[in-house]
Design a protein around this motif. Structure first.
Motif, PDB file in Angstrom:
ATOM      1  N   LEU A   7      61.516  17.361   0.177  1.00 27.87           N
ATOM      2  CA  LEU A   7      60.370  17.220   0.981  1.00 27.87           C
ATOM      3  C   LEU A   7      59.705  18.508   1.485  1.00 27.87           C
ATOM      4  O   LEU A   7      58.424  18.736   1.354  1.00 27.87           O
ATOM      5  CB  LEU A   7      60.530  15.978   2.124  1.00 27.87           C
ATOM      6  CG  LEU A   7      59.457  15.615   3.198  1.00 27.87           C
ATOM      7  CD1 LEU A   7      58.148  15.266   2.452  1.00 27.87           C
ATOM      8  CD2 LEU A   7      59.858  15.070   4.271  1.00 27.87           C
ATOM      9  N   VAL A   8      60.486  19.349   2.195  1.00 25.55           N
ATOM     10  CA  VAL A   8      60.129  20.547   2.813  1.00 25.55           C
ATOM     11  C   VAL A   8      59.758  21.431   1.651  1.00 25.55           C
ATOM     12  O   VAL A   8      58.644  22.075   1.728  1.00 25.55           O
ATOM     13  CB  VAL A   8      61.100  21.270   3.738  1.00 25.55           C
ATOM     14  CG1 VAL A   8      60.658  22.493   4.174  1.00 25.55           C
ATOM     15  CG2 VAL A   8      61.533  20.146   4.892  1.00 25.55           C
ATOM     16  N   GLY A   9      60.402  21.466   0.596  1.00 19.06           N
ATOM     17  CA  GLY A   9      60.298  22.475  -0.577  1.00 19.06           C
ATOM     18  C   GLY A   9      58.969  22.078  -1.213  1.00 19.06           C
ATOM     19  O   GLY A   9      58.240  22.861  -1.541  1.00 19.06           O
ATOM     20  N   PHE A  10      58.636  20.969  -1.489  1.00 19.13           N
ATOM     21  CA  PHE A  10      57.368  20.312  -2.203  1.00 19.13           C
ATOM     22  C   PHE A  10      56.385  20.554  -1.313  1.00 19.13           C
ATOM     23  O   PHE A  10      55.167  21.054  -1.889  1.00 19.13           O
ATOM     24  CB  PHE A  10      57.837  18.962  -2.677  1.00 19.13           C
ATOM     25  CG  PHE A  10      58.610  18.839  -3.797  1.00 19.13           C
ATOM     26  CD1 PHE A  10      58.176  19.547  -5.009  1.00 19.13           C
ATOM     27  CD2 PHE A  10      59.522  17.760  -3.960  1.00 19.13           C
ATOM     28  CE1 PHE A  10      59.048  19.394  -6.060  1.00 19.13           C
ATOM     29  CE2 PHE A  10      60.125  17.501  -4.786  1.00 19.13           C
ATOM     30  CZ  PHE A  10      59.813  18.329  -6.222  1.00 19.13           C
ATOM     31  N   SER A  11      56.441  20.372   0.034  1.00 22.92           N
ATOM     32  CA  SER A  11      55.425  20.552   0.892  1.00 22.92           C
ATOM     33  C   SER A  11      54.837  22.032   1.009  1.00 22.92           C
ATOM     34  O   SER A  11      53.554  22.428   1.031  1.00 22.92           O
ATOM     35  CB  SER A  11      55.639  20.288   2.411  1.00 22.92           C
ATOM     36  OG  SER A  11      56.080  18.698   2.272  1.00 22.92           O
ATOM     37  N   LEU A  12      55.743  22.939   0.912  1.00 24.55           N
ATOM     38  CA  LEU A  12      55.216  24.146   0.806  1.00 24.55           C
ATOM     39  C   LEU A  12      54.891  24.843  -0.528  1.00 24.55           C
ATOM     40  O   LEU A  12      54.354  25.842  -0.780  1.00 24.55           O
ATOM     41  CB  LEU A  12      56.270  25.306   1.537  1.00 24.55           C
ATOM     42  CG  LEU A  12      56.849  24.745   2.943  1.00 24.55           C
ATOM     43  CD1 LEU A  12      58.113  25.625   3.336  1.00 24.55           C
ATOM     44  CD2 LEU A  12      55.708  25.031   3.826  1.00 24.55           C
ATOM     45  N   SER A  13      55.471  24.437  -1.631  1.00 26.68           N
ATOM     46  CA  SER A  13      55.548  24.910  -2.828  1.00 26.68           C
ATOM     47  C   SER A  13      53.877  25.111  -3.368  1.00 26.68           C
ATOM     48  O   SER A  13      53.545  26.082  -4.055  1.00 26.68           O
ATOM     49  CB  SER A  13      56.056  23.946  -3.935  1.00 26.68           C
ATOM     50  OG  SER A  13      55.591  22.579  -3.954  1.00 26.68           O
ATOM     51  N   GLY A  14      53.153  23.973  -3.171  1.00 21.55           N
ATOM     52  CA  GLY A  14      51.688  24.372  -3.707  1.00 21.55           C
ATOM     53  C   GLY A  14      50.822  25.191  -2.971  1.00 21.55           C
ATOM     54  O   GLY A  14      50.425  26.285  -3.648  1.00 21.55           O
ATOM     55  N   PHE A  15      51.087  25.503  -1.663  1.00 24.66           N
ATOM     56  CA  PHE A  15      50.427  26.378  -0.797  1.00 24.66           C
ATOM     57  C   PHE A  15      51.048  27.916  -1.256  1.00 24.66           C
ATOM     58  O   PHE A  15      50.511  28.883  -1.389  1.00 24.66           O
ATOM     59  CB  PHE A  15      50.977  26.325   0.681  1.00 24.66           C
ATOM     60  CG  PHE A  15      50.126  25.062   1.177  1.00 24.66           C
ATOM     61  CD1 PHE A  15      48.640  25.057   1.418  1.00 24.66           C
ATOM     62  CD2 PHE A  15      51.105  24.050   1.469  1.00 24.66           C
ATOM     63  CE1 PHE A  15      48.128  23.951   1.976  1.00 24.66           C
ATOM     64  CE2 PHE A  15      50.324  22.862   1.803  1.00 24.66           C
ATOM     65  CZ  PHE A  15      48.816  22.792   2.159  1.00 24.66           C
ATOM     66  N   LEU A  16      52.526  27.966  -1.560  1.00 31.42           N
ATOM     67  CA  LEU A  16      53.062  29.190  -2.052  1.00 31.42           C
ATOM     68  C   LEU A  16      52.510  29.814  -3.307  1.00 31.42           C
ATOM     69  O   LEU A  16      52.204  30.844  -3.644  1.00 31.42           O
ATOM     70  CB  LEU A  16      54.618  29.029  -1.788  1.00 31.42           C
ATOM     71  CG  LEU A  16      55.182  29.039  -0.472  1.00 31.42           C
ATOM     72  CD1 LEU A  16      56.625  28.838  -0.670  1.00 31.42           C
ATOM     73  CD2 LEU A  16      54.817  30.246   0.534  1.00 31.42           C
ATOM     74  N   VAL A  17      52.497  28.826  -4.069  1.00 28.49           N
ATOM     75  CA  VAL A  17      51.917  29.049  -5.769  1.00 28.49           C
ATOM     76  C   VAL A  17      50.264  29.513  -5.416  1.00 28.49           C
ATOM     77  O   VAL A  17      50.005  30.605  -6.109  1.00 28.49           O
ATOM     78  CB  VAL A  17      52.006  27.895  -6.646  1.00 28.49           C
ATOM     79  CG1 VAL A  17      51.304  27.890  -7.595  1.00 28.49           C
ATOM     80  CG2 VAL A  17      53.471  27.539  -6.890  1.00 28.49           C
TER      81      VAL A  17
END
Length: 472
Positions: A173-183
Motif C-alpha cells: 500500500l505504501v509502495g504503490f501510493s508513492l510509486s506513481g509520484f516518484l515515476v
C-alpha cells in the motif's frame, strides 16, 4: 485493542523478534519494494524499452525464474550450514553481494539500471533478475522460519500467514501510493535507485538472527546432506496428502491467464481509453493493496476456522466473476451506466485483489502444513516454486493470447475477447477442488509418521530471532 493482543500473543508464542523479521522481509523488503518496482518496471518496459504488451509479458515472466529455483536456496539453507549456521548467512548473503563488500545485491542491481539511461534490454533484464534473486533468497529463508513454527505450532499456522499477508499488503500500500509520484518526478529508472534502501534491511535481519551453532553437523559431507534432503522430499511428494494439493495449486494458477500488460497499455495509451497518468496508475494499485489487506483481515477474522475446500470454492467462483469488471471497463459499459473510469477501476482493482487474497490464504496455510520437519525451508520453497512455475506459464500464455489477438501498443480491438477468455478459464479450477482436503485448518495435514521424520540431530533446534541485547 484486538490487534495489539494478537501481536502480543504471537510474540509470546513464537518470540517477538520472529514477528519483527517477518515485518522487515515481507513488509519492507518485499511489500514496499514490490510496490515501487511494479509501476516503475511497467513504465520502463513501455516507455524506455518500447515493448509491445505481449513482449512485456514475456520479460515479466523471466523475472519469475529466480523464484522458480527457490528449492535450491531452500536446500542450501536446510542442508549446508555456513560456519555452523543454517539461516543467518543466507539472510546476509541475500542482502550483500560478496563481490561488493558493504553493498546489497539487490541494491547494486537497482542502482545499475538507475544510473544507465540507455541500457540495453538484455543488460536491464540481467540486473532486474539479479535484484529478484536477492529477494528470492531472503524470502525462502524467512519462509523456512515461518514454516518451521507452523509445524511445531499448527494452531498458529493461519495467524502466521495472516501476519505475512498483513505485512506484505501494508508495505505494498505504501509502495504503490508513492510509486506513481516518484515515476512522475524522477522517471522509472530513478525509482530503481530508491529500491537500494529497503533491500539493505535484509542484512539487518541476518545480523539479528540467533540460532544454535550446529557443530555436530559439520562433519557430515555436503553430498550426504543433499541426498538425505532429496530422499525426504521425494518421500513427502509421494504422499497422497501432499501431491494432490500441489497439483491443484499449479493448475489453478496456470489456467488463470494473466493479461495485465494489455490492460496497463489500455489504461495509458488507448485512444478513447481512460488515459491515466502515472500518479493515477500508482493510486489504482494502492487501492489494490487495500483490497489485499482487506482480504487478509476477512480471512483472519471470519474464515480461518472454516474448511479449506469451501473457502477455495467460493473464492474461485467470485474470482472468475471479478474478471468481468475489466470486460465492462474495456467495452465502456461503465460509462453507459454512469460510473467514471477512475471510480470503476478502483473498485475493480480492490475487489479483485481482495478475492484473490482470500482465495490464496488457505492455500498458503495448507502449504505450510505440508512441510516435514528438518527440510521446512526446502520443501516450502519447492511448493512456492511450483506456484511460480504456474505463474510463469500463466503470464506467457496470456502474452501469447494477446499476440494471437493482435493486441499491441496502439490496437486494442480484441482486448475484450482476451478478458472474456480469461474469466472463463478461471472457472476450470472449480472442477479440481476434490484435490483439496476437507481437513480442519487447525490440525496437521501430514501423517503422524511423517511428522516424526528427522534429518539429523541438528534439525531439532528451532530457529528464532533475537535482539542484539538478548544476544549479548
Amino acid at each position: 485493542m484486538q490487534p495489539i493482543h494478537w501481536f502480543r500473543m504471537l510474540g509470546e508464542e513464537l518470540h517477538w523478534s520472529l514477528v519483527m523479521g517477518v515485518i522487515v522481509v515481507y513488509g519492507i523488503s518485499q511489500g514496499f519494494g514490490v510496490g515501487l518496482v511494479r509501476v516503475s518496471t511497467q513504465y520502463y518496459m513501455k516507455d524506455d524499452q518500447k515493448l509491445q504488451p505481449s513482449e512485456a509479458q514475456l520479460f515479466f515472466g523471466l523475472l519469475q525464474l529466480p523464484w522458480i529455483v527457490k528449492p535450491l536456496w531452500g536446500l542450501l539453507t536446510d542442508t549446508l550450514p555456513v560456519l555452523g549456521y543454517r539461516r543467518r548467512p543466507y539472510f546476509i548473503f541475500a542482502g550483500q553481494n560478496p563481490c561488493f563488500p558493504q553493498c546489497c545485491l539487490t541494491a547494486i542491481s537497482m542502482l545499475a539500471v538507475s544510473l544507465q539511461p540507455n541500457l540495453s534490454l538484455g543488460y536491464a533484464m540481467l540486473f532486474l533478475m539479479s535484484g529478484s534473486t536477492g529477494m528470492a533468497i531472503s524470502d525462502v529463508t524467512i519462509d523456512a522460519c515461518v514454516t518451521q513454527n507452523s509445524v511445531t505450532h499448527p494452531a498458529l499456522a493461519g495467524d502466521m500467514q495472516s501476519l505475512c499477508g498483513l505485512s506484505a499488503s501494508i508495505g505494498s500500500l505504501v509502495g504503490f501510493s508513492l510509486s506513481g509520484f516518484l515515476v512522475h518526478l524522477v522517471g522509472p529508472t530513478g525509482v530503481f535507485g530508491f529500491l537500494s534502501f529497503p533491500a539493505g534491511l535484509v542484512v539487518l535481519v541476518g545480523m539479528l538472527l540467533r540460532e544454535g551453532n550446529l557443530q555436530r553437523s559439520v562433519h557430515r559431507g555436503v553430498h550426504e546432506k543433499f541426498v538425505d534432503a532429496g530422499k525426504a522430499m521425494w518421500r513427502t511428494l509421494k504422499c497422497r496428502e501432499v501431491w494432490r494439493p500441489c497439483l491443484f495449486m499449479f493448475l489453478s494458477i496456470c489456467v488463470s491467464l494473466h493479461v495485465h500488460e494489455g490492460m496497463f497499455y489500455w489504461y495509458t495509451d488507448a485512444e478513447g481509453g481512460p488515459s491515466f497518468s502515472q500518479e493515477i496508475v500508482g493510486s489504482i494499485f494502492s487501492f489494490g493493496a487495500i483490497g489485499s489487506l482487506s482480504g487478509v483481515l476477512i480471512y483472519q477474522n471470519f474464515l480461518k476456522n472454516h474448511p479449506l475446500r469451501d473457502i477455495v470454492f467460493w473464492s474461485q467462483l467470485l474470482f472468475s466473476l471479478s474478471g468481468l469488471l475489466d470486460l465492462m471497463l474495456v467495452l465502456r459499459i461503465n460509462l453507459k451506466i454512469g460510473f467514471p473510469d477512475y471510480f470503476f477501476v478502483v473498485i475493480d482493482e480492490a475487489v479483485s485483489r481482495m478475492i484473490g487474497r482470500v482465495k490464496w490464504m488457505p492455500l498458503l496455510v495448507l502449504s505450510s502444513k505440508l512441510c516435514p520437519p528438518g527440510i521446512e525451508g526446502t520443501f516450502f520453497a519447492l511448493l512456492m516454486s511450483i506456484d511460480h512455475i504456474g505463474l510463469l506459464f500463466s503470464t506467457w500464455l496470456g502474452g501469447l493470447l494477446l499476440h494471437m489477438l493482435n493486441v499491441t501498443r496502439t490496437q486494442f480491438d480484441n482486448l475484450w475477447f482476451a478478458l472474456l477468455i480469461r474469466s472463463m478459464m478461471r472457472l476450470l479450477p472449480v472442477a479440481l477442488l476434490f484435490l483439496i482436503p476437507r481437513a480442519d485448518p487447525n490440525l496437521s495435514v501430514l501423517p503422524a509418521e511423517m511428522l516424526k521424520m528427522k534429518k539429523g540431530d541438528d534439525d531439532q533446534k528451532n530457529t528464532e530471532m533475537a535482539s542484539l541485547i538478548d544476544g549479548s
